[in-house]
Design an enzyme around this catalytic site. Structure first.
Site: not given
Length: 392
Positions: A196, A126
């Site tokens: 998540h 990321e």
């Protein structure tokens, strides 16, 4: 918790009561019960699953932007990206698995249509994704980066906060990375657990130089995403993942924009102001209906849409009228963006308040798995908060 214990006790008692029966008797008993029950059959064709804690309310069809097409939220995102790639030859889309369509299918078909040089995969890094996007944007191209889940954005925190947000200021406006847009699926989904389900908007709301946007449905998703891409500042666009397929609306096919930093009053009222964003807007719609039906209250519902910079004027104008404010979001209550809204409204509207400002948010715990229904700020928690405010 008492209700959960009762379910387990009932289940245990049921097992004990048939434990002495033979297999044939149990089978006959089961078949007899199915026949006796008017609402079930062996195949349960008509059984429906109600897993969500809200009901999606589509917006009225917008015809001012031309022909519309039925789209869910992920399809409206795809449509916005398609419009951008078609109109801007410098635009590129990149991230983990985006060339294959992405885990939520938001980029499906785009690599085949526009080529592997404009829609391509990156390593699982990321920090590298955002760092690369900053470089692309500084060079003058339109960079659209995808972080696979908002929960995974934290390795890129330094690049976003210390580089992207400060690039223009650091160079005295000689250089900027305003062409950078970062997309990320966001919020609870019913089974996402710790990694998540998070809503990290408040982490970035403390950082000048960024814009943070969260839509409530397909029409807003396309318009706001196109506004982020066109904006001259780096933007983070969080997409409520539970709405990707649950939210369906008639969305204009052609490109259009929805103004940033402008909240939308979805329902006018006079007794209580309700403020939310993303999925929680639909929870608050149900809360407003419950308050009207059960308490006779008129609630004004505001979708904030842009978290940073947020629309102070619209919220304060509403609170001056109603005298009460309820803010709700999925993120933990401590340090959540509701605290910033609460502080500002208290400073601006103190003499107009009829009751303390109330926040109904997630708990100060990691996002749970099986206990998600207890964690999320559902309509019953919000409705109880309204009753307390009215009785104050």
């Amino acid at each position: 918790m008492a209700a959960v214990i009762r379910i387990f006790i009932r289940g245990a008692n049921s097992k004990l009561s048939v434990s002495g029966l033979g297999a044939g008797v149990q089978s006959s008993l089961g078949a007899a019960l199915l026949k006796l029950s008017p609402s079930c059959n062996a195949r349960t064709k008509t059984q429906r699953r109600h897993a969500s804690h809200f009901t999606f309310h589509p917006d009225p069809v917008r015809t001012q932007y031309g022909p519309t097409q039925k789209m869910n939220l992920f399809q409206s995102v795809t449509s916005a990206l398609d419009n951008t790639l078609a109109s801007d030859p410098t635009a590129v889309i990149f991230g983990e698995d985006v060339a294959f369509g992405g885990v939520f299918r938001c980029t499906v078909g785009l690599r085949d249509k526009y080529g592997k040089d404009r829609v391509f995969n990156t390593p699982l890094c990321e920090q590298g994704i955002v760092g690369f996007g900053i470089g692309v944007a500084v060079a003058g191209a339109t960079a659209i980066a995808e972080i696979q889940f908002a929960d995974y954005i934290f390795p890129a925190f330094d690049q976003i906060v210390n580089e992207a947000a400060k690039y223009r200021y650091r160079s005295g406006n000689l250089f900027d990375c305003g062409n950078l847009t970062i997309r990320a699926p966001w919020g609870c989904v019913g089974h996402g657990s710790l990694y998540h389900s998070q809503s990290p908007e408040a982490f970035f709301a403390h950082c000048p130089g960024l814009k943070i946007v969260i839509p409530r449905g397909p029409v807003q998703a396309k318009g706001l995403l196109l506004s982020c891409i066109a904006d001259n500042n780096p933007c983070i666009f969080f997409e409520p993942k539970i709405l990707y397929r649950a939210a369906v609306e008639q969305v204009p096919v052609e490109a259009y924009t929805t103004p940033l930093s402008q909240a939308e009053v979805l329902q006018e009222g006079s007794d209580v102001t309700l403020v939310a964003w993303g999925t929680q807007v639909h929870v608050m719609r149900e809360v407003a209906n419950m308050a009207q039906e059960k308490l006779g209250l008129s609630c004004e519902l505001i979708d904030l849409q842009t978290i940073l910079p947020w629309d102070i004027e619209t919220v304060c104008k509403s609170v001056v009228k109603t005298g009460r404010l309820l803010i709700s979001h999925e993120a933990p209550v401590t340090g959540g963006f509701a605290a910033e809204i609460s502080s500002t409204v208290q400073e601006e509207c103190f003499l107009n308040l009829e009751a303390p400002i109330t926040r109904v948010c997630g708990y100060d715990t990691p996002f749970p798995h099986i206990f998600e229904p207890f964690y999320i700020p559902d309509k019953w928690k919000c409705f109880d908060a309204i009753k307390r405010m009215i009785n104050y």
